[in-house]
Design a protein around this motif. Structure first.
Motif, mmCIF file in Angstrom:
data_model
loop_
_atom_site.group_PDB
_atom_site.id
_atom_site.type_symbol
_atom_site.label_atom_id
_atom_site.label_comp_id
_atom_site.label_asym_id
_atom_site.label_seq_id
_atom_site.Cartn_x
_atom_site.Cartn_y
_atom_site.Cartn_z
ATOM 1 N N LEU A 184 10.886 -4.041 -6.616
ATOM 2 C CA LEU A 184 9.839 -3.091 -6.251
ATOM 3 C C LEU A 184 8.559 -3.394 -7.013
ATOM 4 C CD1 LEU A 184 11.952 0.177 -6.499
ATOM 5 C CD2 LEU A 184 11.392 -1.069 -4.409
ATOM 6 N N ALA A 185 7.429 -3.260 -6.342
ATOM 7 C CA ALA A 185 6.114 -3.384 -6.982
ATOM 8 C C ALA A 185 5.399 -2.050 -6.822
ATOM 9 C CB ALA A 185 5.308 -4.507 -6.342
ATOM 10 N N PHE A 186 5.081 -1.398 -7.954
ATOM 11 C CA PHE A 186 4.438 -0.084 -7.950
ATOM 12 C C PHE A 186 3.007 -0.187 -8.461
ATOM 13 C CE2 PHE A 186 8.820 1.462 -8.026
ATOM 14 C CZ PHE A 186 8.752 2.609 -7.248
ATOM 15 N N ASP A 187 2.101 0.463 -7.733
ATOM 16 C CA ASP A 187 0.736 0.679 -8.219
ATOM 17 C C ASP A 187 0.591 2.180 -8.417
ATOM 18 O OD1 ASP A 187 -1.949 0.803 -8.808
ATOM 19 O OD2 ASP A 187 -2.632 0.267 -6.787
ATOM 20 N N VAL A 239 2.127 -1.310 -12.342
ATOM 21 C CA VAL A 239 0.744 -1.424 -12.814
ATOM 22 C C VAL A 239 0.094 -0.049 -12.682
ATOM 23 C CG1 VAL A 239 0.592 -3.834 -12.090
ATOM 24 C CG2 VAL A 239 -0.271 -2.058 -10.570
ATOM 25 N N GLY A 240 -0.934 0.191 -13.473
ATOM 26 C CA GLY A 240 -1.650 1.461 -13.424
ATOM 27 C C GLY A 240 -2.732 1.467 -14.481
ATOM 28 N N ASN A 241 -3.655 2.405 -14.370
ATOM 29 C CA ASN A 241 -4.691 2.511 -15.396
ATOM 30 C C ASN A 241 -4.060 3.011 -16.700
ATOM 31 O OD1 ASN A 241 -4.896 5.519 -15.558
ATOM 32 N ND2 ASN A 241 -5.551 5.296 -13.427
ATOM 33 N N VAL A 283 -9.306 0.125 -19.042
ATOM 34 C CA VAL A 283 -9.166 -0.962 -18.068
ATOM 35 C C VAL A 283 -7.705 -1.400 -18.169
ATOM 36 C CG1 VAL A 283 -10.079 -3.149 -17.227
ATOM 37 C CG2 VAL A 283 -11.539 -1.642 -18.575
ATOM 38 N N GLY A 284 -6.919 -0.964 -17.205
ATOM 39 C CA GLY A 284 -5.481 -1.014 -17.393
ATOM 40 C C GLY A 284 -4.750 -2.183 -16.774
ATOM 41 N N ALA A 285 -3.441 -1.967 -16.631
ATOM 42 C CA ALA A 285 -2.571 -2.974 -16.038
ATOM 43 C C ALA A 285 -2.902 -3.187 -14.567
ATOM 44 C CB ALA A 285 -1.110 -2.536 -16.199
ATOM 45 N N ASN A 316 -5.558 -3.449 -1.286
ATOM 46 C CA ASN A 316 -4.965 -2.996 -2.544
ATOM 47 C C ASN A 316 -4.581 -4.217 -3.394
ATOM 48 O OD1 ASN A 316 -3.760 -1.660 -4.622
ATOM 49 N ND2 ASN A 316 -2.038 -0.873 -3.447
ATOM 50 N N ALA A 317 -5.588 -4.799 -4.040
ATOM 51 C CA ALA A 317 -5.366 -6.017 -4.823
ATOM 52 C C ALA A 317 -4.448 -5.763 -6.013
ATOM 53 C CB ALA A 317 -6.701 -6.591 -5.297
ATOM 54 N N ALA A 318 -4.475 -4.543 -6.560
ATOM 55 C CA ALA A 318 -3.570 -4.227 -7.674
ATOM 56 C C ALA A 318 -2.125 -4.299 -7.205
ATOM 57 C CB ALA A 318 -3.886 -2.854 -8.244
ATOM 58 N N GLY A 319 -1.866 -3.764 -6.003
ATOM 59 C CA GLY A 319 -0.523 -3.852 -5.438
ATOM 60 C C GLY A 319 -0.128 -5.284 -5.149
#
Length: 501
Positions: free
Chosen positions: A41-44, A128-130, A185-187, A410-413
């Motif tokens: 799983l990949a979580f944003d 990932v998240g702020n 400036v987070g993950a 959603n580049a973070a995702g």
């Protein structure tokens, strides 16, 4: 032993390699030759929404995706309000941690059902998240992120057991959390950097992850800079009178005829414009439910092009703007777009959000010593839906040739999925993050100057020469005074006279 006996002394093992530098771990043993699939799983984890993608770890294919509103929103719409909740309420951080973990487990159930996968076949997850979301997910009180200098509990990447975060997957599932870059400036910004890889390019690229807390990266092969700007939730439809999250029935695209001042729009779930005879039938019983972030951006930009809004953000009266669609709204005016209106307060909320975004970008450009960038990438949950032209008319992003403005969705995702499927990418981003220069907007004196100038639409002082080649923004003045919400109408004139006195 049972797997050995059942498999006639032949077994299949799932071995977790981590970043490739750690001791490998056996996390599952199946009897015989296992012909099933294993999943990750990949979580944003965003301030407003949480997105989850489930991928087959053998093929890399995304087999299911889902998202939901972050339930922490009931404790505060933005990051600082959640930090304040933690400060003011004993056990507040623990409440928010419990809420986000429950939401994550609900999402796991949703994607497992969609992909017809047993939870015990999910062996790994990446988050990932702020920084505030990062700390609350990990069960760390975010209070120290409430004032500068912003003190992270850790900026390193983390490898954990799923059980340590009460995440319901395989009992031995592993979790990887990308490193944070700086105090705000987070993950998620690290994941954006991994996805877009400006550090591998010769073009000077500005990557803007648009969200409740915008994270901005400027760089190329020579140097990387990063900062965050507190834009608030207006870009995601919150704080807007008819605002809503992106869902069927929400207005997502707007055009206004500059001569007749008449609007037409499209809603999510239909390809027809509102002036099409079949529009009402096509959208069905749900009708028009509101306006989402991309829709309000386009609406205000189109109002500026059509001279319904002046540079300061003030909406004109019916007489001044030349259309009965501009109606009185208290001491200001509103524009009738459909059953709902675009109000002066809506414009004010977007002005504040876009000014914070632009000011952060300009601050990084100052640090780099440049007046322009070669390329702009819009990222974020709704980055794919933002029109580059309207974003530039609004003054969300620095002036740039439109063909050099692109969307990364959603580049973070996407970065989280890359880290999920590629252990070498984890080592790469850990190395990159160590050489990114962090700029704290809260302690930079020039940020406020950039912010004030960026309140105007598109900008008070920057020329926007590239935009001028495509769109002629006429000079109109309805109410005076920067900021729109306090402009226009007799009340606005009285306040300005007192101010001058």
């Amino acid at each position: 032993q049972k797997a050995l006996r059942d498999g006639e002394w032949k077994v299949t093992c799932a071995v977790h390699q981590g970043t490739g530098l750690d001791t490998p771990r056996i996390v599952q043993v199946w009897p015989g030759y296992y012909e099933g699939s294993i999943y990750g799983l990949a979580f944003d984890v965003g301030s407003t929404t949480i997105a989850c993608h489930m991928a087959d770890l053998q093929t890399g294919e995304v087999v299911a995706s889902s998202g939901l509103m972050n339930p922490q929103i009931r404790f505060g719409e933005d990051l600082m309000s959640r930090v304040s909740y933690s400060m003011m309420n004993q056990g507040g951080a623990a409440e928010m941690t419990k809420a986000v973990r429950e939401a994550i487990n609900a999402l796991i159930g949703q994607v497992a059902a969609e992909g017809r996968v047993d939870r015990e076949d999910i062996l790994e997850a990446v988050f990932v998240g702020n920084p505030v979301m990062h700390h609350l997910l990990l069960g760390i009180d975010p209070v120290e992120l409430g004032w500068a200098p912003f003190a992270l509990a850790t900026s390193n990447s983390l490898q954990l057991w799923a059980a340590e975060l009460d995440v319901h997957m395989h009992p031995n599932a592993r979790i990887y959390v990308l490193p944070c870059i700086a105090g705000h400036v987070g993950a998620d910004a690290a994941a954006v950097a991994l996805s877009e890889a400006p550090y591998q390019q010769s073009e000077l690229t500005l990557v803007v992850d648009v969200g409740t807390n915008a994270e901005i990266i400027l760089g190329d092969m020579e140097e990387m800079l990063a900062c965050s700007s507190p834009t608030g939730p207006a870009f995601e439809g919150a704080q807007i009178s008819s605002g809503q999250r992106a869902a069927p029935g929400a207005i997502e695209k707007v055009e206004i005829n500059p001569h007749t001042k008449e609007p037409r729009f499209r809603v999510i779930g239909s390809e027809l414009w509102s002036d099409d005879p079949s529009f009402t039938q096509a959208i069905g019983a749900q009708g028009v439910t509101g306006i989402c972030g991309s829709g309000i951006i386009e609406a205000i930009a189109e109002m500026r092009i059509a001279c319904l809004v002046d540079e300061d953000g003030a909406i004109g009266s019916a007489e001044a703007a030349g259309t009965p669609r501009c109606i009185p709204d208290g001491r200001t005016h509103a524009y009738v777009l459909h059953d709902g209106t675009v109000t002066q307060q809506d414009i004010r909320a977007i002005q504040l959000a876009k000014a914070a975004l632009y000011a952060g970008a300009r601050l990084l450009m100052d640090k780099r010593g440049v007046e322009t960038v070669d390329r702009v990438v819009l990222a974020g949950a709704f980055g794919a839906h933002i029109s580059p032209k309207h974003a530039m008319v609004l003054g969300m992003i620095p002036d740039c040739p439109l063909e050099k403005v692109s969307s990364a969705g959603n580049a973070a995702g996407t970065g989280a999925r890359i880290a999920l499927l590629n252990s070498a990418a984890r080592r790469e981003i850990e190395s990159v993050v160590r050489r990114i220069e962090k700029i704290e907007t809260a302690v930079e004196p020039k940020f406020q100057e950039h912010f004030v100038n960026a309140i105007a639409i598109p900008h008070k002082t920057d020329p926007f020469a590239e935009l001028g080649k495509l769109v002629a923004l006429k000079a109109v003045k309805f109410g005076g005074g920067s900021g729109g919400a306090d402009s226009g109408g007799e009340g606005g004139r009285r306040r300005r006279r007192r101010s001058k006195t």
